[in-house]
Enzyme design. Structure first.
Site, mmCIF file in Angstrom:
data_model
loop_
_atom_site.group_PDB
_atom_site.id
_atom_site.type_symbol
_atom_site.label_atom_id
_atom_site.label_comp_id
_atom_site.label_asym_id
_atom_site.label_seq_id
_atom_site.Cartn_x
_atom_site.Cartn_y
_atom_site.Cartn_z
ATOM 1 N N VAL B 101 -122.351 -49.313 -4.685
ATOM 2 C CA VAL B 101 -123.357 -49.191 -5.635
ATOM 3 C C VAL B 101 -123.543 -50.358 -6.485
ATOM 4 C CG1 VAL B 101 -124.154 -47.932 -7.631
ATOM 5 C CG2 VAL B 101 -122.721 -46.695 -5.709
ATOM 6 N N CYS B 102 -124.730 -51.129 -6.761
ATOM 7 C CA CYS B 102 -124.685 -52.174 -7.635
ATOM 8 C C CYS B 102 -123.707 -53.265 -7.300
ATOM 9 C CB CYS B 102 -124.276 -51.496 -9.001
ATOM 10 S SG CYS B 102 -125.079 -52.614 -10.440
ATOM 11 N N GLY B 103 -123.181 -53.966 -8.310
ATOM 12 C CA GLY B 103 -122.171 -55.029 -7.865
ATOM 13 C C GLY B 103 -121.020 -54.627 -7.339
ATOM 14 N N THR B 121 -127.575 -55.464 -3.468
ATOM 15 C CA THR B 121 -126.999 -55.075 -4.905
ATOM 16 C C THR B 121 -127.877 -55.088 -5.925
ATOM 17 O OG1 THR B 121 -125.228 -56.087 -6.284
ATOM 18 C CG2 THR B 121 -126.486 -57.588 -5.120
#
Lengths: 318, 318
Positions: B101-103, B121
């Protein structure tokens, strides 16, 4: 720094708490504290424990904002967590602003804070809220309802929308929009809450004649059902059948047929790849135009947007 | 029960963790465990502590799914949490499925797990991911990217979309859709990630002639900028200016003008009530049709949908 007190209790939905915490943390303008009835840590619905900052019973200085997340278990009157309603009743009158996420509205209602006010809650709890607290004007299709200094929101992820509304109120639309972007959500969702509800036929009626009519509609929603044809199926007079529909299902036969067809169309849009004219025909709406009109009336969005949102993943390169 | 190991560390974004936990908890088909490098509790980015179930270093049996949430601090190479990358490198090869997820994608990349793969990302980290890990094919507009048994997702709330994709893979679309409905989110979001990015002009160029040209576009995006007019402003030849644009801004002058106009149009749609033809005119696109074409090309959605999503609250009875 505005003081936001978030009320937590055993069984509270984790995402109802985490969404607002994440939104409110971003602009560095809030001090958020978690409070349980007695100050003990709580266990969220997913089993993850949450440490708390204070006991509700120890709160002496009223916070700027009191935020009450939900728990789907609140749908039963026995499911109310100990001590929360009493403390809400004590603290809320001196609070500037009160807000709820999801089933949190039932806790506010039990504390009398929604009497004579407009409010919303999770789509699956709207009926419970309206029935148990008749002094509340329930808005079942809303994502966020603002009535003066009271804000209530729809289910679970709507806590993010609610918190963005708080930011907008306090810090302006630019800050709210920037935070929305960083969290990768819309500032404003398309359409209301009704579209998220599970498409399902109405309750099974007790009256056997009514049940025969309802079964005929469910078995073939696309058939040309009229009051007369249904009365014939049910072997009662049209007048009597109309009365049975209104009394037990709170709808006219035509309304009942329409809502059954809508449920059929939603299921086709979600799970089949049938083109819109075929969906309209198979669900009994006849034309695209009627399908579109009924979708806009009940769900606030056209059929193609509905399909885009609830048809499975797998397109778009995924 | 499928075993899902969620990797947490100090500074991890709470909602990156809470979204997946909430989604995966619903169908009662997963055992989720939180693991920190050394088994100690971690403090999330919002200051709330998370108790963990195990230490990454103690994991001997590989989980079915390894899920790595993010932290926007990961954008700096110094921001990598101690011990996570080593443990990912050790554990991941035996895991059936890896997701971020995300970073979190930056942690996977640092562990070499994204080499030669397609991934995404948070929109604010896509450039960092591409620059620091050139062996990764970054898809900056995607919400979820699936490449074999590897799934990566966009920022923060995209962890909910990612987890719904995992449910769909494991339990089918009906289960995923039902869970989405209970959480009051779409199964499939309209449009990609690009629409969430902050509309902004490009970087300030170092070359003074190029800077003069760029400043002229920024000062009045709606003026009839051509390569020739810009060259005149910059007091260099058209040929030389074109070279400067490509070298420093990686764009042709026409592309640069278009992206500046797009940023202007987005800002007008977000913060003004100007009708679409006025937005088109004021941002330099001339006609609704051009405005629409450029929005679809860059953001995947038409201008009216953009306004609906990012214009402030206050309509719809709120």
């Amino acid at each position: 720094m505005k003081d936001v007190l978030i009320v937590v209790y055993d069984g509270v939905t984790l995402l109802d708490v985490a969404g607002p915490l994440q939104v409110l943390h971003a602009p560095q303008a809030y001090r958020t504290r978690l409070a349980s009835p007695d100050g003990a840590p709580v266990t969220t619905d997913v089993g993850v424990p949450l440490a708390v900052d204070t006991a509700l019973s120890a709160v002496r200085t009223p916070p700027d904002t009191l935020l009450v997340p939900g728990d789907l278990g609140l749908r039963s009157a026995d499911g109310m967590p100990d001590g929360v309603v009493d403390q809400l009743t004590r603290i809320a009158p001196d609070v500037r602003r009160v807000a709820s996420v999801c089933g949190g509205a039932l806790l506010l209602a039990a504390a009398g804070l929604l009497d004579g006010r407009r409010a919303t809650t999770h789509w699956a709890l709207c009926e419970v809220l309206a029935q148990r607290f008749p002094a509340v004007t329930v808005e079942p299709d809303a994502i966020v309802v603002r009535d003066g200094s009271l804000l209530t929101s729809a289910g679970v992820t709507a806590g993010i929308d609610l918190s963005l509304a708080l930011l907008e109120e306090d810090l302006g639309p630019d800050v709210a929009r920037t935070v929305a972007r960083w969290l990768v959500v819309f500032l404003q969702r398309p359409g209301g809450q009704a579209q998220y509800g599970i498409p399902k036929p109405g309750p099974v009626p007790r009256n056997p004649a009514l049940r025969a009519a309802v079964d005929a509609v469910a078995a073939d929603p696309a058939a040309p059902h009229t009051l007369e044809s249904l009365a014939q199926t049910a072997a009662v007079s049209a007048r009597h059948l109309g009365r049975l529909f209104r009394r037990e299902l709170n709808a006219t036969p035509a309304q009942y047929v329409e809502s059954t067809r809508l449920a059929a169309a939603r299921t086709l849009l979600e799970s089949s790849d049938a083109v819109l004219p075929a969906v309209a025909r198979q669900s009994g709406f006849g034309s695209d135009e009627t399908l579109r009109r009924v979708f806009l009336k009940h769900l606030g969005i056209p059929p193609h947007a509905y399909r885009e949102r609830f048809h499975p993943f797998g397109r778009n390169d995924r």
